[in-house]
Design a protein around this motif. Structure first.
Motif, PDB file in Angstrom:
ATOM      1  N   SER A  85      24.090 -29.356  19.251  1.00 18.80           N
ATOM      2  CA  SER A  85      24.947 -29.201  20.427  1.00 18.80           C
ATOM      3  C   SER A  85      25.153 -30.476  21.218  1.00 18.80           C
ATOM      4  N   GLY A  86      24.317 -31.486  20.978  1.00 16.87           N
ATOM      5  CA  GLY A  86      24.308 -32.667  21.840  1.00 16.87           C
ATOM      6  C   GLY A  86      25.641 -33.370  21.986  1.00 16.87           C
ATOM      7  N   SER A  87      26.407 -33.487  20.912  1.00 20.66           N
ATOM      8  CA  SER A  87      27.698 -34.187  20.976  1.00 20.66           C
ATOM      9  C   SER A  87      28.883 -33.234  20.923  1.00 20.66           C
ATOM     10  N   ALA A  88      28.622 -31.947  21.074  1.00 19.74           N
ATOM     11  CA  ALA A  88      29.681 -30.944  20.932  1.00 19.74           C
ATOM     12  C   ALA A  88      30.511 -30.818  22.199  1.00 19.74           C
ATOM     13  N   GLU A  89      31.788 -30.552  22.010  1.00 20.59           N
ATOM     14  CA  GLU A  89      32.687 -30.235  23.113  1.00 20.59           C
ATOM     15  C   GLU A  89      32.827 -28.725  23.289  1.00 20.59           C
ATOM     16  N   SER A  90      32.640 -27.985  22.207  1.00 24.18           N
ATOM     17  CA  SER A  90      32.735 -26.525  22.264  1.00 24.18           C
ATOM     18  C   SER A  90      32.043 -25.939  21.047  1.00 24.18           C
ATOM     19  N   VAL A  91      31.844 -24.622  21.084  1.00 23.53           N
ATOM     20  CA  VAL A  91      31.241 -23.935  19.951  1.00 23.53           C
ATOM     21  C   VAL A  91      31.804 -22.516  19.880  1.00 23.53           C
ATOM     22  N   THR A  92      32.057 -22.059  18.662  1.00 23.03           N
ATOM     23  CA  THR A  92      32.390 -20.656  18.424  1.00 23.03           C
ATOM     24  C   THR A  92      31.141 -19.970  17.901  1.00 23.03           C
ATOM     25  N   VAL A  93      30.715 -18.917  18.580  1.00 30.46           N
ATOM     26  CA  VAL A  93      29.501 -18.186  18.222  1.00 30.46           C
ATOM     27  C   VAL A  93      29.896 -16.959  17.406  1.00 30.46           C
ATOM     28  N   TYR A  94      29.316 -16.852  16.212  1.00 27.11           N
ATOM     29  CA  TYR A  94      29.593 -15.736  15.307  1.00 27.11           C
ATOM     30  C   TYR A  94      28.456 -14.727  15.398  1.00 27.11           C
ATOM     31  N   PHE A  95      28.759 -13.545  15.918  1.00 29.03           N
ATOM     32  CA  PHE A  95      27.746 -12.511  16.134  1.00 29.03           C
ATOM     33  C   PHE A  95      27.800 -11.455  15.038  1.00 29.03           C
ATOM     34  N   GLY A  96      26.637 -11.058  14.549  1.00 23.60           N
ATOM     35  CA  GLY A  96      26.554  -9.937  13.622  1.00 23.60           C
ATOM     36  C   GLY A  96      27.174 -10.178  12.275  1.00 23.60           C
ATOM     37  N   ALA A  97      27.236 -11.448  11.858  1.00 24.72           N
ATOM     38  CA  ALA A  97      27.818 -11.754  10.551  1.00 24.72           C
ATOM     39  C   ALA A  97      26.753 -11.664   9.465  1.00 24.72           C
ATOM     40  N   THR A  98      27.141 -11.162   8.311  1.00 25.40           N
ATOM     41  CA  THR A  98      26.321 -11.308   7.114  1.00 25.40           C
ATOM     42  C   THR A  98      27.044 -12.282   6.191  1.00 25.40           C
ATOM     43  N   TRP A  99      28.319 -12.021   5.938  1.00 20.60           N
ATOM     44  CA  TRP A  99      29.184 -13.040   5.338  1.00 20.60           C
ATOM     45  C   TRP A  99      29.516 -14.027   6.445  1.00 20.60           C
ATOM     46  N   ARG A 100      29.359 -15.302   6.184  1.00 24.99           N
ATOM     47  CA  ARG A 100      29.230 -16.326   7.214  1.00 24.99           C
ATOM     48  C   ARG A 100      30.264 -16.257   8.328  1.00 24.99           C
ATOM     49  N   THR A 101      31.547 -16.141   7.999  1.00 24.87           N
ATOM     50  CA  THR A 101      32.573 -16.158   9.037  1.00 24.87           C
ATOM     51  C   THR A 101      33.184 -14.783   9.298  1.00 24.87           C
ATOM     52  N   ASN A 102      32.623 -13.761   8.670  1.00 24.86           N
ATOM     53  CA  ASN A 102      33.112 -12.396   8.881  1.00 24.86           C
ATOM     54  C   ASN A 102      32.214 -11.712   9.901  1.00 24.86           C
ATOM     55  N   ALA A 103      32.336 -12.129  11.159  1.00 26.58           N
ATOM     56  CA  ALA A 103      31.456 -11.645  12.215  1.00 26.58           C
ATOM     57  C   ALA A 103      31.939 -10.318  12.781  1.00 26.58           C
ATOM     58  N   GLN A 104      31.019  -9.620  13.450  1.00 27.61           N
ATOM     59  CA  GLN A 104      31.413  -8.427  14.197  1.00 27.61           C
ATOM     60  C   GLN A 104      32.372  -8.829  15.316  1.00 27.61           C
ATOM     61  N   TYR A 105      32.079  -9.976  15.937  1.00 29.14           N
ATOM     62  CA  TYR A 105      32.974 -10.563  16.926  1.00 29.14           C
ATOM     63  C   TYR A 105      32.517 -11.997  17.182  1.00 29.14           C
ATOM     64  N   THR A 106      33.349 -12.765  17.856  1.00 24.42           N
ATOM     65  CA  THR A 106      33.030 -14.154  18.164  1.00 24.42           C
ATOM     66  C   THR A 106      33.269 -14.423  19.649  1.00 24.42           C
ATOM     67  N   HIS A 107      32.625 -15.467  20.153  1.00 23.29           N
ATOM     68  CA  HIS A 107      32.896 -15.968  21.504  1.00 23.29           C
ATOM     69  C   HIS A 107      33.023 -17.484  21.434  1.00 23.29           C
ATOM     70  N   TRP A 108      33.978 -18.007  22.184  1.00 25.63           N
ATOM     71  CA  TRP A 108      34.138 -19.453  22.308  1.00 25.63           C
ATOM     72  C   TRP A 108      33.445 -19.906  23.584  1.00 25.63           C
ATOM     73  N   VAL A 109      32.674 -20.987  23.478  1.00 26.16           N
ATOM     74  CA  VAL A 109      31.897 -21.487  24.610  1.00 26.16           C
ATOM     75  C   VAL A 109      32.142 -22.987  24.747  1.00 26.16           C
ATOM     76  N   SER A 110      32.364 -23.454  25.967  1.00 28.49           N
ATOM     77  CA  SER A 110      32.585 -24.886  26.200  1.00 28.49           C
ATOM     78  C   SER A 110      31.254 -25.602  26.418  1.00 28.49           C
ATOM     79  N   ARG A 111      31.284 -26.929  26.413  1.00 31.59           N
ATOM     80  CA  ARG A 111      30.069 -27.712  26.587  1.00 31.59           C
ATOM     81  C   ARG A 111      29.441 -27.497  27.964  1.00 31.59           C
ATOM     82  N   ASN A 112      30.223 -26.988  28.934  1.00 35.19           N
ATOM     83  CA  ASN A 112      29.679 -26.715  30.264  1.00 35.19           C
ATOM     84  C   ASN A 112      28.596 -25.664  30.233  1.00 35.19           C
ATOM     85  N   ASP A 113      28.574 -24.847  29.174  1.00 38.37           N
ATOM     86  CA  ASP A 113      27.568 -23.789  29.047  1.00 38.37           C
ATOM     87  C   ASP A 113      26.520 -24.116  27.991  1.00 38.37           C
ATOM     88  N   MET A 114      26.366 -25.411  27.685  1.00 32.96           N
ATOM     89  CA  MET A 114      25.307 -25.858  26.786  1.00 32.96           C
ATOM     90  C   MET A 114      24.281 -26.640  27.585  1.00 32.96           C
TER      91      MET A 114
END
Length: 266
Positions: A85-114
């Motif tokens: 996270s140190g050099s990140a500007e944002s992150v998409t969080v994948y919740f409840g995934a078993t297949w890597r990008t097939n999540a139950q849902y996702t949230h986008w988070v900015s660096r302000n919340d890291m």
């Protein structure tokens, strides 16, 4: 993302104490070495709901994009590694995934919340409130009564997707591996005492079973009690399957920091 990047600050500080081997962040491992794949190595496919606390983290920054793992520790908090996270500007969080990008849902988070730790490879991400159920749930931290438990000899499970290997764009199914925690003295026999300090916890790699590229920031959870005791930090620079121990941020060492920033403690 295709070259080895050693932990230079640590390496310089410990050059006189460390043996000839080095360490590398799993997210920065090259995938050209034969037999090394971009995921948990020699693990097993996880069934749906096995590790509902595990999240995928798709970071974006000036250097492009990269993949890490993380652990849900509360309704509004994820724990991961600072080198993710140190050099990140944002992150998409994948919740409840078993297949890597097939999540139950996702949230986008900015660096302000890291929240990045300023002297250890551990970080927090504040997320929108998530409700817990069988596919998305938290993992508990060790209690303060266990803050001096070194977990030497205990068995734990590490789970993650990592990136795909050999340049393949296809995602991986969630993989897990059962791993045995070792003493810091055994880990220091490989890396040197200057690199292996109290804030680190290590696992023994047997038959190439361990963490690898893209597993950075992911969880190490004890079999006994299902407590989050480690955050994936590094593997040998020689490669995931080279036989050297894999290292994690020791969660018990950071209980005060986590509590002070999140209010979570046991």
């Amino acid at each position: 993302m295709k070259v080895f990047i050693t932990i230079l600050a640590l390496a310089v500080a410990a050059a006189s104490a460390a043996p000839s081997t080095g360490m590398v962040h799993p997210k920065d491992l090259t995938t050209t070495k034969k037999g090394i794949e971009g995921r948990i190595t020699n693990g097993y496919p996880a069934y749906e709901g096995k590790a509902p606390y595990t999240v995928g983290l798709g970071f974006s920054g000036n250097g492009g994009g990269w993949w890490c793992g993380g652990s849900i520790i509360g309704n509004t908090w994820v724990l991961t590694a600072e080198h993710c996270s140190g050099s990140a500007e944002s992150v998409t969080v994948y919740f409840g995934a078993t297949w890597r990008t097939n999540a139950q849902y996702t949230h986008w988070v900015s660096r302000n919340d890291m929240i990045n730790h300023n002297s250890a490879d551990i970080a927090l991400i504040r997320i929108p409130h998530v409700d817990f159920w069988s596919m998305v749930n938290k993992v508990e931290l060790p209690s303060y009564n266990d803050r001096y438990n070194d977990y030497n000899g205990a068995w734990a499970v590490a789970c993650g997707w990592g990136g795909t290997y050999d340049g393949s764009p296809l995602p991986d199914w969630l993989q897990c591996a059962d791993l045995q925690i070792i003493s810091n003295s055994e880990c220091a026999n490989y890396y040197g005492t200057g690199l292996i300090q109290d804030k680190i916890i290590c696992i023994r790699v047997v038959d190439g079973k361990g963490t690898c590229q893209g597993d950075s920031g992911g969880p190490l959870v004890t079999h006994d009690g299902n407590k989050l005791v480690g955050v994936t930090n590094f593997v040998p620079a020689a490669g995931c399957q080279s036989g050297g121990p894999a290292g994690f941020a020791r969660v018990t060492y950071h209980l005060d920091w986590i509590r002070d920033n999140t209010g979570i403690s046991y």
